[in-house]
Design a protein around this motif. Structure first.
Motif, mmCIF file in Angstrom:
data_model
loop_
_atom_site.group_PDB
_atom_site.id
_atom_site.type_symbol
_atom_site.label_atom_id
_atom_site.label_comp_id
_atom_site.label_asym_id
_atom_site.label_seq_id
_atom_site.Cartn_x
_atom_site.Cartn_y
_atom_site.Cartn_z
ATOM 1 N N ARG A 25 0.800 -1.229 0.000
ATOM 2 C CA ARG A 25 0.000 0.000 0.000
ATOM 3 C C ARG A 25 0.828 1.272 0.000
ATOM 4 N N TYR A 26 2.010 1.234 0.590
ATOM 5 C CA TYR A 26 2.816 2.450 0.756
ATOM 6 C C TYR A 26 4.196 2.271 0.131
ATOM 7 N N ALA A 27 4.445 2.991 -0.936
ATOM 8 C CA ALA A 27 5.709 2.864 -1.659
ATOM 9 C C ALA A 27 6.911 3.248 -0.803
ATOM 10 N N GLN A 28 6.711 4.117 0.187
ATOM 11 C CA GLN A 28 7.818 4.581 1.016
ATOM 12 C C GLN A 28 8.169 3.595 2.135
ATOM 13 N N PHE A 29 7.389 2.517 2.289
ATOM 14 C CA PHE A 29 7.606 1.553 3.365
ATOM 15 C C PHE A 29 8.298 0.309 2.836
ATOM 16 N N GLN A 30 9.386 -0.071 3.478
ATOM 17 C CA GLN A 30 10.086 -1.318 3.176
ATOM 18 C C GLN A 30 10.344 -2.026 4.491
ATOM 19 N N TRP A 31 10.323 -3.348 4.475
ATOM 20 C CA TRP A 31 10.635 -4.077 5.693
ATOM 21 C C TRP A 31 11.490 -5.289 5.384
ATOM 22 N N LYS A 32 12.181 -5.726 6.392
ATOM 23 C CA LYS A 32 13.045 -6.898 6.279
ATOM 24 C C LYS A 32 12.931 -7.671 7.579
ATOM 25 N N ASN A 33 12.788 -8.972 7.472
ATOM 26 C CA ASN A 33 12.713 -9.837 8.638
ATOM 27 C C ASN A 33 14.063 -10.533 8.781
ATOM 28 N N VAL A 34 14.638 -10.498 9.969
ATOM 29 C CA VAL A 34 15.931 -11.123 10.211
ATOM 30 C C VAL A 34 15.770 -12.132 11.341
ATOM 31 N N LYS A 35 15.948 -13.401 11.003
ATOM 32 C CA LYS A 35 15.896 -14.457 12.024
ATOM 33 C C LYS A 35 17.307 -14.664 12.550
ATOM 34 N N THR A 36 17.491 -14.398 13.820
ATOM 35 C CA THR A 36 18.817 -14.525 14.398
ATOM 36 C C THR A 36 18.710 -14.672 15.909
ATOM 37 N N ALA A 37 19.668 -15.371 16.477
ATOM 38 C CA ALA A 37 19.704 -15.496 17.934
ATOM 39 C C ALA A 37 20.251 -14.217 18.560
ATOM 40 N N ARG A 38 21.083 -13.496 17.803
ATOM 41 C CA ARG A 38 21.686 -12.259 18.318
ATOM 42 C C ARG A 38 21.868 -11.273 17.170
ATOM 43 N N ALA A 39 21.208 -10.147 17.249
ATOM 44 C CA ALA A 39 21.264 -9.130 16.192
ATOM 45 C C ALA A 39 22.628 -8.458 16.145
ATOM 46 N N THR A 40 23.146 -8.256 14.928
ATOM 47 C CA THR A 40 24.401 -7.514 14.754
ATOM 48 C C THR A 40 24.137 -6.100 14.241
ATOM 49 N N PHE A 41 22.946 -5.880 13.701
ATOM 50 C CA PHE A 41 22.506 -4.583 13.182
ATOM 51 C C PHE A 41 23.214 -4.164 11.898
ATOM 52 N N GLU A 42 24.002 -5.032 11.311
ATOM 53 C CA GLU A 42 24.694 -4.715 10.061
ATOM 54 C C GLU A 42 23.701 -4.400 8.938
ATOM 55 N N GLU A 43 22.504 -4.965 9.004
ATOM 56 C CA GLU A 43 21.478 -4.730 7.991
ATOM 57 C C GLU A 43 21.084 -3.261 7.920
ATOM 58 N N LEU A 44 21.245 -2.552 9.009
ATOM 59 C CA LEU A 44 20.877 -1.130 9.027
ATOM 60 C C LEU A 44 21.679 -0.315 8.024
ATOM 61 N N LYS A 45 22.913 -0.679 7.803
ATOM 62 C CA LYS A 45 23.766 0.074 6.865
ATOM 63 C C LYS A 45 23.165 0.067 5.463
ATOM 64 N N ASP A 46 22.804 -1.112 4.961
ATOM 65 C CA ASP A 46 22.253 -1.219 3.610
ATOM 66 C C ASP A 46 20.843 -0.646 3.523
ATOM 67 N N LEU A 47 20.041 -0.893 4.545
ATOM 68 C CA LEU A 47 18.652 -0.466 4.504
ATOM 69 C C LEU A 47 18.495 1.043 4.593
ATOM 70 N N THR A 48 19.468 1.733 5.156
ATOM 71 C CA THR A 48 19.372 3.189 5.299
ATOM 72 C C THR A 48 20.373 3.947 4.428
ATOM 73 N N ALA A 49 21.075 3.248 3.553
ATOM 74 C CA ALA A 49 22.127 3.871 2.737
ATOM 75 C C ALA A 49 21.597 5.018 1.875
ATOM 76 N N ASP A 50 20.351 4.925 1.409
ATOM 77 C CA ASP A 50 19.797 5.960 0.528
ATOM 78 C C ASP A 50 19.056 7.064 1.292
ATOM 79 N N LEU A 51 19.111 7.029 2.616
ATOM 80 C CA LEU A 51 18.413 8.034 3.423
ATOM 81 C C LEU A 51 19.392 9.082 3.931
ATOM 82 N N GLU A 52 18.982 10.338 3.861
ATOM 83 C CA GLU A 52 19.810 11.436 4.360
ATOM 84 C C GLU A 52 19.418 11.733 5.803
ATOM 85 N N ASN A 53 20.373 11.643 6.702
ATOM 86 C CA ASN A 53 20.163 11.955 8.113
ATOM 87 C C ASN A 53 18.995 11.155 8.710
ATOM 88 N N PRO A 54 19.046 9.804 8.613
ATOM 89 C CA PRO A 54 17.913 9.013 9.088
ATOM 90 C C PRO A 54 17.738 9.068 10.607
#
Length: 90
Positions: A25-54
């Motif tokens: 429904r919303y073009a500006q919304f993207q989501w990603k599901n990460v199954k992990t026992a312990r989050a490293t948060f590395e996914e944040l780098k790629d997911l926010t790379a195109d955002l200015e001052n997120p």
């Protein structure tokens, strides 16, 4: 633009249908599901790379929150761009 990362330690897809519906429904919304026992948060780098001052809204239990804050500060995210809501099991 809204980016959502859902970290889960178990196979619980109850939210997946709702997130997929938002994404359709919303073009500006993207989501990603990460199954992990312990989050490293590395996914944040790629997911926010195109955002200015997120801005980041992080929710979770105390240990998760501590790790998330530590990661974001290492990425030079200003404290004013980090919003948190910590919760603990009953």
């Amino acid at each position: 633009k809204i980016r959502l990362i859902h970290y889960q330690g178990l196979d619980d897809w109850k939210l997946a249908a709702e997130f997929e519906s938002f994404q359709k429904r919303y073009a500006q919304f993207q989501w990603k599901n990460v199954k992990t026992a312990r989050a490293t948060f590395e996914e944040l780098k790629d997911l926010t790379a195109d955002l200015e001052n997120p801005a980041f809204l992080v929710c979770g239990p105390p240990a998760f929150m501590k790790s998330a804050r530590k990661f974001l500060k290492k990425q030079h995210v200003p404290s004013s761009n980090i919003h948190t809501e910590e919760f603990s099991p009953w």
